[in-house]
Enzyme design. Structure first.
Site, PDB file in Angstrom:
ATOM      1  N   GLY A  97       3.538  17.834   9.178  1.00 53.03           N
ATOM      2  CA  GLY A  97       4.287  19.073   8.973  1.00 53.03           C
ATOM      3  C   GLY A  97       5.166  19.028   7.740  1.00 53.03           C
ATOM      4  O   GLY A  97       5.772  20.027   7.345  1.00 53.03           O
ATOM      5  N   ARG A  98       5.269  17.847   7.157  1.00 58.17           N
ATOM      6  CA  ARG A  98       6.090  17.748   5.944  1.00 58.17           C
ATOM      7  C   ARG A  98       5.600  16.604   5.066  1.00 58.17           C
ATOM      8  O   ARG A  98       6.389  15.932   4.405  1.00 58.17           O
ATOM      9  CB  ARG A  98       7.543  17.529   6.323  1.00 58.17           C
ATOM     10  CG  ARG A  98       7.736  16.344   7.267  1.00 58.17           C
ATOM     11  CD  ARG A  98       9.146  15.970   7.296  1.00 58.17           C
ATOM     12  NE  ARG A  98       9.388  14.966   8.326  1.00 58.17           N
ATOM     13  CZ  ARG A  98      10.501  14.308   8.411  1.00 58.17           C
ATOM     14  NH1 ARG A  98      11.456  14.528   7.551  1.00 58.17           N
ATOM     15  NH2 ARG A  98      10.673  13.414   9.355  1.00 58.17           N
ATOM     16  N   LYS A 124       6.332  12.322   1.731  1.00 58.48           N
ATOM     17  CA  LYS A 124       6.946  12.848   2.954  1.00 58.48           C
ATOM     18  C   LYS A 124       8.183  13.636   2.545  1.00 58.48           C
ATOM     19  O   LYS A 124       9.032  13.111   1.807  1.00 58.48           O
ATOM     20  CB  LYS A 124       7.329  11.660   3.852  1.00 58.48           C
ATOM     21  CG  LYS A 124       7.868  12.018   5.198  1.00 58.48           C
ATOM     22  CD  LYS A 124       7.734  10.791   6.091  1.00 58.48           C
ATOM     23  CE  LYS A 124       8.671  10.805   7.262  1.00 58.48           C
ATOM     24  NZ  LYS A 124       8.545   9.578   8.055  1.00 58.48           N
ATOM     25  N   ASP A 135      11.076  22.770   8.198  1.00 58.45           N
ATOM     26  CA  ASP A 135      11.146  23.247   6.811  1.00 58.45           C
ATOM     27  C   ASP A 135      10.266  22.428   5.863  1.00 58.45           C
ATOM     28  O   ASP A 135      10.208  22.712   4.668  1.00 58.45           O
ATOM     29  CB  ASP A 135      12.602  23.226   6.320  1.00 58.45           C
ATOM     30  CG  ASP A 135      13.212  21.831   6.365  1.00 58.45           C
ATOM     31  OD1 ASP A 135      12.501  20.877   6.752  1.00 58.45           O
ATOM     32  OD2 ASP A 135      14.398  21.693   6.009  1.00 58.45           O
ATOM     33  N   GLY A 136       9.617  21.386   6.412  1.00 61.56           N
ATOM     34  CA  GLY A 136       8.739  20.575   5.562  1.00 61.56           C
ATOM     35  C   GLY A 136       9.469  19.603   4.657  1.00 61.56           C
ATOM     36  O   GLY A 136       8.872  18.962   3.806  1.00 61.56           O
ATOM     37  N   ARG A 175       5.198   7.110   0.936  1.00 63.97           N
ATOM     38  CA  ARG A 175       4.845   6.067   1.899  1.00 63.97           C
ATOM     39  C   ARG A 175       3.455   5.515   1.600  1.00 63.97           C
ATOM     40  O   ARG A 175       2.517   6.273   1.344  1.00 63.97           O
ATOM     41  CB  ARG A 175       4.872   6.671   3.298  1.00 63.97           C
ATOM     42  CG  ARG A 175       4.332   5.735   4.369  1.00 63.97           C
ATOM     43  CD  ARG A 175       4.795   6.157   5.728  1.00 63.97           C
ATOM     44  NE  ARG A 175       4.126   7.369   6.189  1.00 63.97           N
ATOM     45  CZ  ARG A 175       4.432   7.954   7.350  1.00 63.97           C
ATOM     46  NH1 ARG A 175       5.382   7.468   8.109  1.00 63.97           N
ATOM     47  NH2 ARG A 175       3.797   9.042   7.726  1.00 63.97           N
ATOM     48  N   ARG A 205      -3.850   7.630  13.639  1.00 60.81           N
ATOM     49  CA  ARG A 205      -2.941   7.347  14.747  1.00 60.81           C
ATOM     50  C   ARG A 205      -3.709   7.430  16.059  1.00 60.81           C
ATOM     51  O   ARG A 205      -4.795   8.029  16.106  1.00 60.81           O
ATOM     52  CB  ARG A 205      -1.816   8.395  14.768  1.00 60.81           C
ATOM     53  CG  ARG A 205      -1.089   8.514  13.457  1.00 60.81           C
ATOM     54  CD  ARG A 205      -0.597   9.947  13.238  1.00 60.81           C
ATOM     55  NE  ARG A 205      -0.095  10.123  11.862  1.00 60.81           N
ATOM     56  CZ  ARG A 205       1.161   9.980  11.491  1.00 60.81           C
ATOM     57  NH1 ARG A 205       2.076   9.706  12.387  1.00 60.81           N
ATOM     58  NH2 ARG A 205       1.529  10.137  10.237  1.00 60.81           N
ATOM     59  N   ASP A 257       1.580   9.607  18.535  1.00 61.61           N
ATOM     60  CA  ASP A 257       1.364  10.059  17.150  1.00 61.61           C
ATOM     61  C   ASP A 257       2.069   9.151  16.152  1.00 61.61           C
ATOM     62  O   ASP A 257       1.830   9.247  14.953  1.00 61.61           O
ATOM     63  CB  ASP A 257       1.835  11.510  16.968  1.00 61.61           C
ATOM     64  CG  ASP A 257       3.279  11.701  17.381  1.00 61.61           C
ATOM     65  OD1 ASP A 257       3.619  11.407  18.542  1.00 61.61           O
ATOM     66  OD2 ASP A 257       4.084  12.128  16.534  1.00 61.61           O
ATOM     67  N   ASN A 258       2.933   8.280  16.642  1.00 64.45           N
ATOM     68  CA  ASN A 258       3.599   7.333  15.756  1.00 64.45           C
ATOM     69  C   ASN A 258       3.036   5.919  15.927  1.00 64.45           C
ATOM     70  O   ASN A 258       3.665   4.945  15.528  1.00 64.45           O
ATOM     71  CB  ASN A 258       5.110   7.326  16.020  1.00 64.45           C
ATOM     72  CG  ASN A 258       5.751   8.660  15.640  1.00 64.45           C
ATOM     73  OD1 ASN A 258       5.226   9.376  14.786  1.00 64.45           O
ATOM     74  ND2 ASN A 258       6.858   8.986  16.266  1.00 64.45           N
TER      75      ASN A 258
HETATM   76  P1  AMP Z   1       8.334  12.606  13.623  1.00 65.11           P
HETATM   77  O1  AMP Z   1       9.434  12.721  14.600  1.00 65.11           O
HETATM   78  O2  AMP Z   1       8.807  12.391  12.198  1.00 65.11           O
HETATM   79  O3  AMP Z   1       7.279  11.620  14.016  1.00 65.11           O
HETATM   80  O4  AMP Z   1       7.633  14.041  13.594  1.00 65.11           O
HETATM   81  C1  AMP Z   1       7.018  14.654  14.701  1.00 65.11           C
HETATM   82  C2  AMP Z   1       6.308  15.890  14.239  1.00 65.11           C
HETATM   83  O5  AMP Z   1       7.232  16.837  13.721  1.00 65.11           O
HETATM   84  C3  AMP Z   1       5.270  15.670  13.156  1.00 65.11           C
HETATM   85  O6  AMP Z   1       4.210  16.549  13.385  1.00 65.11           O
HETATM   86  C4  AMP Z   1       6.031  16.021  11.901  1.00 65.11           C
HETATM   87  O7  AMP Z   1       5.188  16.410  10.851  1.00 65.11           O
HETATM   88  C5  AMP Z   1       6.891  17.170  12.382  1.00 65.11           C
HETATM   89  N1  AMP Z   1       8.138  17.304  11.589  1.00 65.11           N
HETATM   90  C6  AMP Z   1       9.225  16.516  11.632  1.00 65.11           C
HETATM   91  N2  AMP Z   1      10.174  16.948  10.785  1.00 65.11           N
HETATM   92  C7  AMP Z   1       9.668  18.063  10.181  1.00 65.11           C
HETATM   93  C8  AMP Z   1      10.159  18.971   9.203  1.00 65.11           C
HETATM   94  N3  AMP Z   1      11.379  18.844   8.656  1.00 65.11           N
HETATM   95  N4  AMP Z   1       9.352  19.989   8.837  1.00 65.11           N
HETATM   96  C9  AMP Z   1       8.139  20.147   9.370  1.00 65.11           C
HETATM   97  N5  AMP Z   1       7.621  19.324  10.284  1.00 65.11           N
HETATM   98  C10 AMP Z   1       8.365  18.289  10.705  1.00 65.11           C
HETATM   99 MG    MG Z   2       5.640  10.947  13.315  1.00 66.06          MG
END
Ligand code: AMP
Ligand code: MG
Length: 508
Positions: free
Chosen positions: A86-87, A107, A119-120, A170, A177, A250-251
């Site tokens: 998402g970002r 990222k 917000d990406g 990164r 995953r 997913d992580n």
């Molecule tokens: P994470 O907690 O970083 O593993 O993210 C979990 C999910 O939320 C993933 O699909 C990320 O791409 C999405 N995500 C986290 N932060 C953002 C952000 N600021 N904008 C868009 N997507 C996000």
């Molecule tokens: Mg993640």
């Protein structure tokens, strides 16, 4: 730079082809020179300005086809079918000096089809934090993704408070995953799932392709192989006191590397229940629960490949269960062996476990720092010197441990130093311990202090050099965690408040 893009061969259901959204004023803050040389980037002769342009996404290399990858995942035990980058934008793959293929991903580079409400973007502190933590983990010999660059965007991101924005680059051996497999399994897209399995095997487990010819054999060997790498990974985490904080599927990387450093932290005092993540109120991802969760995640991987294990569902389930059961046995033994190494011996039997458990129980009861205690025990074997404090805390336990190391004649008033020098097997014990027990880790309080200093300097324009110097000194120390270097002692101390009230955050 010569990017390849092998993910494109998988077909468009695996990704969205999308460009990073340019930022206002990219400015290079951190550059990982040793990683750059591993990636043979030094040959491309790019200056700071170009680095900022490329690693902010403002300038896209001709060879790059940026994509955001699709994936799903279990978050805190609940399945979310719609996650994905998402970002983040995968710029492409590079072949490193060791002929290994790695992904290079931005990222914080803008929204994609998978952004949902986000917000990406990424804030400065978490970007720097990922750089520091991954570099520390790499030096600690823990399999991990790494950071090539952090670029300030010159834009503000809005979290609880407005913060400076940044983009982190990164580098990982891939971004596949467990959640990628779940994505196609949950959609019953078995053609895609099989293509993914073959792709993952070719990239990470090429031996499987030569040893196994049928799909069932491949799928089962794959779950086993991914599981074995998870075991190695988790044992390293437990060895150095790392708490990932958000071990959602997913992580969990198929490669067995540490990825997604959002809410991670380092344990101070030994306690298996240690949790710092603000959203982990149940302690699902607590320090001592990471073995269970890794196995749980492997069960989710097995589940997603169930249709490939056998046409008969019951047989498929039985096969999956037997693989998982073996992983449980393997991780239990691997964990004990790892702790044996931390104490200088090769783990053998229940007596050894009793010795280990007794120490851990005493450390927990007496609130002893995990890293400092093992570092001091290592020093004890090296020099025969031990602080009166630790000698008192572990009074009853120390002689039994020394006996295990082969020092039979230990008494409370024997000259331990002389005894240790006399006993040759201790050379092996010491080498074991020195490899297993770091002298310095990225302590939460130092990480947070330096991040705050750095951000403050950026916002005010004051003391910028001082902040940059401190960060670079910290990184230098963390890059040699098994040796005392010029500034090591400055960063070894546990938090004065024992990290009470310390909280980490996701969705950075
Ligand atoms: P994470 O907690 O970083 O593993 O993210 C979990 C999910 O939320 C993933 O699909 C990320 O791409 C999405 N995500 C986290 N932060 C953002 C952000 N600021 N904008 C868009 N997507 C996000
Ligand atoms: Mg993640």
């Amino acid at each position: 730079m010569n990017f390849q893009n092998s993910y494109l061969s998988l077909g468009s259901s695996f990704y969205q082809q999308t460009l990073p959204i340019p930022v206002a004023a990219p400015h290079l803050l951190l550059w990982n020179a040793s990683l750059a040389s591993l990636l043979q980037l030094e040959d491309s002769v790019i200056d700071e300005h170009q680095k900022a342009q490329i690693f902010s996404g403002n300038q896209v290399e001709e060879s790059s086809t940026p994509i955001a990858l699709a994936y799903s995942g279990h978050q805190f035990g609940h399945f979310n079918p719609q996650l994905g980058d998402g970002r983040a934008h995968l710029l492409g793959e590079l072949i490193d000096q060791n002929s290994q293929r790695v992904d290079v991903q931005l990222k914080g580079s803008g929204p994609t089809r998978f952004s949902r409400q986000g917000d990406g973007r990424c804030a400065l502190k978490p970007a720097l934090r990922e750089f520091i933590m991954s570099e520390a983990m790499h030096a600690l010999n823990v399999p991990t993704s790494r950071c090539l660059a952090v670029v300030a965007t010159g834009e503000t991101v809005y979290r609880e408070t407005p913060q400076p924005g940044a983009i982190v680059t990164r580098v990982a051996s891939s971004h596949l995953r467990v959640g990628t497999f779940q994505h196609f399994a949950s959609r019953k897209d078995f053609d895609a799932l099989e293509a993914l399995l073959d792709f993952a095997i070719e990239r990470h487990y090429p031996d499987i392709a030569t040893l196994q010819t049928d799909r069932a054999g491949k799928a089962s060997a794959f779950i086993e192989a991914v599981g074995e790498r998870q075991i190695t990974l988790i044992c390293h985490w437990l060895r150095v006191g790392f708490i990932h904080g958000v071990m959602n599927t997913d992580n969990t990387a198929i490669s067995g590397e540490t990825i997604d450093f959002g809410p991670c932290a380092m344990m101070g005092d030994y306690h298996p229940g240690t949790v710092y993540s603000s959203i982990d109120s149940q302690g699902r991802y607590a320090f001592g629960n990471q073995i269970n969760i890794a196995i749980w995640n492997m069960a989710r991987l097995a589940e997603s490949l169930l249709p490939f294990l056998d046409d008969e569902q019951q047989t498929a389930i039985a096969k999956a269960e037997s693989v998982i059961k073996q992983l449980v046995a393997d991780i239990t033994l691997a964990y004990k062996s790892m702790l044996g190494n931390k104490l200088g011996f090769d783990f053998k039997d229940d007596n050894d476990w009793l010795l280990i458990e007794t120490l851990l129980n005493q450390m927990q009861a007496q609130e002893l720092d995990y890293t400092l205690t093992f570092a001091e025990l290592t020093q004890f074997i090296e020099t025969g010197e031990i602080s009166s404090q630790l000698a008192t805390s572990l009074k009853a336990w120390l002689p039994t441990w020394l006996q295990r190391l082969g020092i039979e004649e230990t008494t409370t008033d024997s000259d331990i130093s002389a005894l240790i020098k006399k006993h040759k097997p201790l050379t092996d014990a010491l080498a074991n311990m020195q490899n297993a027990n770091p002298l310095v880790i990225p302590r939460n309080h130092h990480v947070e202090r330096i991040l705050a200093l750095y951000q403050e300097a950026m916002l005010t324009g004051e003391k910028q050099e001082e902040a940059a110097d401190e960060l670079s000194q910290f990184l230098q120390v963390l890059r040699s965690p098994y040796a005392i270097t010029e500034h090591t002692t400055k960063y070894q101390d546990a938090a004065q408040d024992k990290d009470q009230g310390y909280r980490t955050f996701c969705g950075t």
